[in-house]
Enzyme design. Structure first.
Site, PDB file in Angstrom:
ATOM      1  N   ASP A  22     -88.613  69.234 -36.626  1.00  0.00           N
ATOM      2  CA  ASP A  22     -88.848  69.892 -37.916  1.00  0.00           C
ATOM      3  C   ASP A  22     -90.266  70.433 -38.065  1.00  0.00           C
ATOM      4  O   ASP A  22     -90.805  70.503 -39.172  1.00  0.00           O
ATOM      5  CB  ASP A  22     -88.541  68.922 -39.089  1.00  0.00           C
ATOM      6  N   LYS A  71     -90.005  75.165 -35.830  1.00  0.00           N
ATOM      7  CA  LYS A  71     -89.627  75.931 -34.621  1.00  0.00           C
ATOM      8  C   LYS A  71     -88.815  77.171 -34.991  1.00  0.00           C
ATOM      9  O   LYS A  71     -89.023  78.243 -34.436  1.00  0.00           O
ATOM     10  CB  LYS A  71     -88.810  75.043 -33.659  1.00  0.00           C
ATOM     11  N   GLY A 130     -81.681  71.448 -37.142  1.00  0.00           N
ATOM     12  CA  GLY A 130     -81.579  72.313 -38.316  1.00  0.00           C
ATOM     13  C   GLY A 130     -82.822  73.176 -38.328  1.00  0.00           C
ATOM     14  O   GLY A 130     -83.910  72.663 -38.566  1.00  0.00           O
ATOM     15  N   HIS A 131     -82.678  74.441 -37.976  1.00  0.00           N
ATOM     16  CA  HIS A 131     -83.835  75.336 -37.864  1.00  0.00           C
ATOM     17  C   HIS A 131     -83.788  76.344 -39.009  1.00  0.00           C
ATOM     18  O   HIS A 131     -82.848  77.143 -39.084  1.00  0.00           O
ATOM     19  CB  HIS A 131     -83.838  76.034 -36.501  1.00  0.00           C
ATOM     20  N   GLN A 170     -85.261  69.465 -31.728  1.00  0.00           N
ATOM     21  CA  GLN A 170     -85.926  68.170 -31.908  1.00  0.00           C
ATOM     22  C   GLN A 170     -87.418  68.278 -31.535  1.00  0.00           C
ATOM     23  O   GLN A 170     -87.996  69.319 -31.710  1.00  0.00           O
ATOM     24  CB  GLN A 170     -85.219  67.069 -31.098  1.00  0.00           C
TER      25      GLN A 170
END
Ligand code: GDP
Ligand code: IMO
Ligand code: MG
Length: 431
Positions: free
Chosen positions: A13, A16, A40-41, A226
């Site tokens: 988080d 990225k 989750g990007h 990650q």
């Protein structure tokens, strides 16, 4: 021409998604190389917010190709939903998204196993995302996984799926004492064949595609998921994910050799966060921690869980630089520190016996008892949100960035001052 790996250098988080989207302007092909829909990007463009879990964050650009590499574990149902959600937001993945035929699938039993295992881990829960990531990678390594290339509507494949479902039902019932309903193998099979058909236009040998892009002189951008301290080998084991999140993973999981990589960009927040369980030496439990969570909107993009917050940890970063070969840093969320009087940087740890460490030791029991040793610097107490030129940053903010560079010995080529694409300071191009 340049090929760049973008990866997280903390516990995920780091931003990225935003940075990959931004850099995709200069890249022809964006390749996700590990993880699954535990990621989750978040990408914010104009007034739209996209949260990507499996599809690479370069998909929003018209002239890019997006690759889901062989190193991922893919939940086909989640991927189809993501493709459809993107379509409803005006992004058509057809002809732009390519899925490796060697990527393993996350099956419904992997998700049940993930939940059932967590429920049994008394006092040592990992706090997984519950997406079936660990069990899917276990099957991959055990050589009992299903890959996209293997899906075919034949009696032999049906027999294979029946066997796998029955084995997992036995484990769920008799080993993990799972009390909920078990899986019906006919239904699992039918769904799998359906998903396979729907996704088949996207599936190919992506390592061939990447090689062809290289030949054409396209810039490649490898998107990590990650972060370094969630890496299965280098992270805070066992509180990690089940893949190699480090730069080496981009080669094995993207289907390319290390000689093709030019730069490795380590994305780091100007402070630290972590979702889920595990050691976090600089974690704050006071009002400063609450301020970071509030100003940084620190809630998980996948599970919505609150993120734990703390000061910047230079010991972590030094290891991340070492194990990834990071050539450039991207410092994100600088604006979140805008209101602070003073800011702390952890430069070493001390254990109860007074021993000093400049890197997180591997021993779990020791990691828990470490106290951070801090260097304190002045805050800037003014707004940096949205600033796009380095010179326009307040002097103390520049000093903070330069202090990090000095301690870490790596230049910060990009500084991010807000969630939107254009809220960014580019000091040096990565391509
Ligand atoms: P990822 O998993 O590394 O892609 O990061 P996430 O998307 O899960 O979390 C990063 C969050 O911070 C997202 O909500 C981004 O929109 C947001 N973000 C990224 N860069 C910045 C920044 O420089 N400032 C602020 N305030 N928010 C940012
Ligand atoms: P992105 O790509 C932050 C964490 C989970 C848990 C551990 C193991 O958005 O940075 P898993 O479901 O992978 O078996 O969970 O890893 N985790 C993440 N934390 N960002 C992520 O992804 C994460 N993906 C997994 O919270 O602690
Ligand atoms: Mg995230």
């Amino acid at each position: 021409m340049s090929n760049v790996i973008v990866l997280g250098s903390q516990w995920g988080d780091e931003g990225k998604g935003k940075i990959v989207d931004l850099l995709s302007e200069q890249a022809g092909t964006i390749i996700r190389f590990q993880g699954g829909n535990n990621a989750g990007h978040t990408v914010m463009v104009g007034d739209k917010t996209y949260i990507l879990h499996l599809v690479p964050s370069g998909i929003l650009h018209d002239d890019t190709k997006s690759v889901i590499g062989n190193g991922l574990v893919v939940d086909p149902k989640a991927l189809l939903k993501e493709i459809n959600d993107l379509k409803s937001m005006g992004i058509d993945c057809r002809g732009k998204l390519f899925i490796s035929d060697a990527a393993n699938l996350i099956m419904p039993y992997h998700k049940l196993l993930d939940g059932a295992r967590e429920a049994r881990r008394k006092g040592t829960k990992i706090g997984t995302t519950g997406r079936g990531i660990g069990p899917a990678y276990e099957d991959k390594v055990a050589r009992t996984g299903i890959r996209f290339a293997d899906i075919e509507d034949t009696p032999a494949f049906k027999e294979k799926v029946d066997l796998l479902v029955n084995d997992k039902n036995l484990i769920l019932k008799h080993v993990l004492e799972h009390s909920g309903p078990l899986l019906d193998s006919d239904q699992v099979y039918r769904e799998l064949i359906g998903f396979g058909k729907e996704l088949s236009p996207f599936v190919c040998d992506t390592s061939e595609l990447v090689a062809e892009e290289l030949k054409q002189g396209q810039n490649l951008l490898f998107e990590g998921a990650q972060g370094t301290f969630l890496d299965i080998d280098h992270g805070t084991y066992p509180f990690v994910t089940s893949s190699n999140t480090v730069a080496g993973g981009a080669c094995s999981g993207g289907g390319i050799g290390p000689t093709q990589i030019d730069r490795v960009a380590g994305i780091t927040k100007a402070y630290t966060t972590r979702v889920g369980e595990g050691p976090f030496p600089t974690e704050l439990f006071d009002e400063t921690g609450e301020l970071l969570a509030k100003e940084g909107h620190e809630f998980g993009a996948t599970t919505g869980r609150p993120r734990r917050c703390g000061w910047f940890d230079a010991c972590l970063l030094k290891k991340a630089i070492r194990v990834n070969g990071i050539t450039d840093l991207v410092v994100t969320k600088l604006d979140v520190l805008d209101k602070l009087e003073t800011i702390k940087i952890c430069t070493s740890y001390q254990d109860k016996a007074g021993n000093s460490y400049d890197s997180l030791p591997s021993k779990q029991s020791l990691q828990k008892e470490l106290t951070p040793v801090y260097e304190e610097v002045a805050g800037w107490k003014s707004r940096t949100s949205g600033i796009t030129a380095y010179d326009e940053l307040p002097e103390q903010a520049r000093k903070y960035i330069e202090r990090l560079e000095k301690i870490l010995g790596v230049p910060a080529c990009i500084v991010s001052t807000g969630p939107k694409r254009d809220e960014t300071i580019i000091r040096k191009s990565l391509f």
